[in-house]
Design a protein around this motif. Structure first.
Motif, PDB file in Angstrom:
ATOM      1  N   LYS A  60       0.816  -1.212   0.000  1.00  0.00           N
ATOM      2  CA  LYS A  60       0.000   0.000   0.000  1.00  0.00           C
ATOM      3  C   LYS A  60       0.855   1.269   0.000  1.00  0.00           C
ATOM      4  N   ASP A  73       3.572   4.077  -1.247  1.00  0.00           N
ATOM      5  CA  ASP A  73       4.044   4.648  -2.518  1.00  0.00           C
ATOM      6  C   ASP A  73       5.514   4.339  -2.739  1.00  0.00           C
ATOM      7  N   THR A 129       0.414   6.434   2.023  1.00  0.00           N
ATOM      8  CA  THR A 129      -0.723   6.886   1.231  1.00  0.00           C
ATOM      9  C   THR A 129      -1.941   7.053   2.133  1.00  0.00           C
ATOM     10  N   ASP A 130      -3.010   7.646   1.595  1.00  0.00           N
ATOM     11  CA  ASP A 130      -4.248   7.772   2.366  1.00  0.00           C
ATOM     12  C   ASP A 130      -4.760   6.403   2.791  1.00  0.00           C
ATOM     13  N   GLU A 131      -4.505   5.404   1.963  1.00  0.00           N
ATOM     14  CA  GLU A 131      -4.956   4.050   2.269  1.00  0.00           C
ATOM     15  C   GLU A 131      -4.247   3.495   3.500  1.00  0.00           C
ATOM     16  N   ASN A 132      -3.010   3.953   3.739  1.00  0.00           N
ATOM     17  CA  ASN A 132      -2.258   3.496   4.912  1.00  0.00           C
ATOM     18  C   ASN A 132      -2.713   4.167   6.200  1.00  0.00           C
ATOM     19  N   LYS A 186      -2.105  15.236   8.905  1.00  0.00           N
ATOM     20  CA  LYS A 186      -2.594  14.516   7.738  1.00  0.00           C
ATOM     21  C   LYS A 186      -4.091  14.339   7.892  1.00  0.00           C
ATOM     22  N   THR A 233      -7.781  12.984   6.345  1.00  0.00           N
ATOM     23  CA  THR A 233      -8.407  12.050   5.413  1.00  0.00           C
ATOM     24  C   THR A 233      -9.916  12.067   5.630  1.00  0.00           C
TER      25      THR A 233
END
Length: 520
Positions: A412, A414, A446-449, A488, A490
């Motif tokens: 996941k 980058d 990443t945002d997924e992390n 950060k 999200t």
């Protein structure tokens, strides 16, 4: 109700490393000299046993010993905004701040070198990963989100039951209600230490060039503990529909120890020319498999249908005292066979089973979990424009994306983690050297992390310190560094409600250090 069990199972995942400086799993602050300067990749000193092992060969012949003690504190803060949080009976507010505190009162490290002719024999010990425990006294927003959504699901089931029964039994204020109200207590704590012992040797190939080869053995010792208790939807304690005979039937507790051993080969070179020094170190990936030893408890919902039937039958008998037990149970089971009721219960079960395995699979008793420490490339350049002044710059690359983790979370990312550093020290007098430094850490997250169970954000660290020259053979290092983490943010849309669940992540970090260097 089945999703409520998932809440408790994820508490272990949130117990993440209290990494102090470096990559996702690596602590680079192995000496107080680093703490006061933050850029030591091309420095010549006993702390080089970690940061520049090839350069240690250029120290004088004899024994060199460094004893270090660090104190570290860290906080992690997540602000979550979610409309369903208004349904929390104990705290009906949003946005909500969830804060975890980590404290490591003793982070020791020892470096030793014996230089003989062109050889340098070296050993070092320290906490190369983790380094303390982190506690969330009130759980996390992701826990509450699931409880809140489960309460909505439970009231939907209550509505379906009452429609089938033609009553308001389950949606009454005495039971689940109809508003999705909930309450619960949760707690989580994690402890993670990666102890490293390194052995190696450097050799001066020429008066300007040296090389190093060595290995570090790593022993991981971790514990994750947490619980979710006293769960209610409306005014209905969940244990009453799971097992009315046991008040702890709906409680969830996780207690998992993880241990593992890995080995890290290390290579390094150092080249001196004039007032310049150039150094490179490469640490290979450390293959780690963490062995679980767990005692976990979770409620069983296998008897949910039977317990609901018993509750319904009791209500029927109260309304119709002359009806037999068998007739009341038969009536209840007939109503529970309603397609809407069955569909609601099946959807809850399927989702729970999936989420439970996703959350607790990493902490099952007897399981071996992948937890590789990524390889590290460190490059340093040192320059001394005048004798009292030494300037260093450094670059680190942690290859996180190729370090295997549970369920291949590394995919996941980058990229790996990139660090830049710069530091300087100045001999203010024969008695004191002052220093300062800066380090920028940029993760490939990443945002997924990003989730509150395990997160980092990009950061800048600044350091100040001094080295007191107590004698010709003894130096005392004093240091402080602070890490400024970025925010950060999200957003995700809840599949259940269609509303936005927003998160704002940040951290805070302070490290104090004192170290004694002895040459003899």
């Amino acid at each position: 109700m089945k999703r409520l069990r998932f809440v408790s199972s994820v508490i272990a995942v949130a117990m993440t490393s209290t990494s102090l400086a470096g990559g996702l799993l690596t602590n680079t602050n192995q000496n107080v000299a680093f703490d006061r300067m933050l850029s030591r990749d091309a420095s010549i000193g006993i702390d080089g046993i970690y940061s520049n092992p090839a350069g240690v060969a250029f120290m004088e012949n004899g024994h060199h010993l460094s004893l270090n003690w660090q104190i570290a504190s860290q906080s992690r803060t997540i602000e979550n905004n979610y409309p369903l949080f208004y349904n929390n009976s104990n705290n009906p507010t949003t946005p909500r701040e969830f804060k975890g505190n980590a404290f490591a009162p003793v982070l020791p490290s020892i470096q030793y070198a014996y230089n003989w002719k062109d050889f340098s024999f070296q050993a070092g010990f320290g906490v190369t990963g983790g380094g303390g425990k982190c506690t969330f006294d009130n759980g996390l927003g992701s826990f509450e989100k699931i409880v809140a959504e489960t309460a909505v699901g439970a009231t939907a089931l209550a509505g379906a039951l009452d429609k089938s029964l033609g009553t308001s039994m389950f949606t009454s204020d005495q039971m689940f209600g109809s508003k999705g109200a909930y309450s619960f207590n949760s707690y989580m704590r994690g402890r993670q230490y990666y102890f490293g012992l390194s052995l190696g040797a450097a050799y001066k190939i020429t008066p300007e060039l040296s090389a190093f080869a060595g290995v570090r053995g790593v022993y991981a010792s971790c514990n994750y503990y947490g619980y979710v208790r006293d769960i209610k939807v409306g005014n209905m304690p969940l244990y009453k529909v799971l097992d009315p005979t046991k008040t702890e039937a709906a409680n969830i507790e996780l207690n998992c120890d993880q241990t593992g051993i890995g080995f890290t080969p290390i290579l390094g070179i150092d080249y001196k020319t004039g007032n310049w020094n150039f150094a490179v170190k490469y640490e290979f990936k450390t293959r780690m498999r963490l062995q679980n030893e767990a005692v976990n408890t979770a409620p069983s919902i296998g008897n949910l249908g039977d317990n609901l039937a018993t509750t319904i039958a009791a209500g029927v008998k109260q309304a119709q005292p002359g009806i037999s037990d068998a007739e009341a149970i038969a009536y209840a089971k007939n109503k529970l066979s309603d397609p809407t009721v069955q569909g609601t219960m099946l959807a809850l079960k399927n989702q729970f089973d999936e989420k439970l395995m996703e959350a607790t699979g990493e902490f099952e008793d007897g399981k071996a979990i992948a937890g590789d420490i990524p390889s590290l490339l460190a490059i340093g350049v040192g320059y001394s424009p005048v004798d009292p002044l030494r300037i260093n710059v450094g670059f680190h690359y942690f290859d996180d994306k190729n370090a295997t983790s549970y369920n291949h979370r590394e995919k996941k990312l980058d990229r790996g983690t990139i660090e830049w550093s710069a530091g300087a020290e100045f001999d203010a007098s024969k008695l004191i050297t002052v220093s300062a430094g800066w380090q920028n850490t940029n993760y490939g997250i990443t945002d997924e992390n990003m989730d509150d169970k395990s997160f980092v954000t990009n950061s800048n660290s600044v350091a100040v310190g001094a080295c007191l020259h107590l004698s010709k053979k003894m130096d005392l290092n004093l240091a402080y560094f602070h890490t400024f983490y970025s925010h950060k943010k999200t957003e995700e849309v809840s599949q259940l409600t269609g509303t936005v669940y927003a998160s704002d992540y940040t951290r805070n970090n302070n490290v104090f250090g004192i170290g004694l260097d002895i040459n003899f």
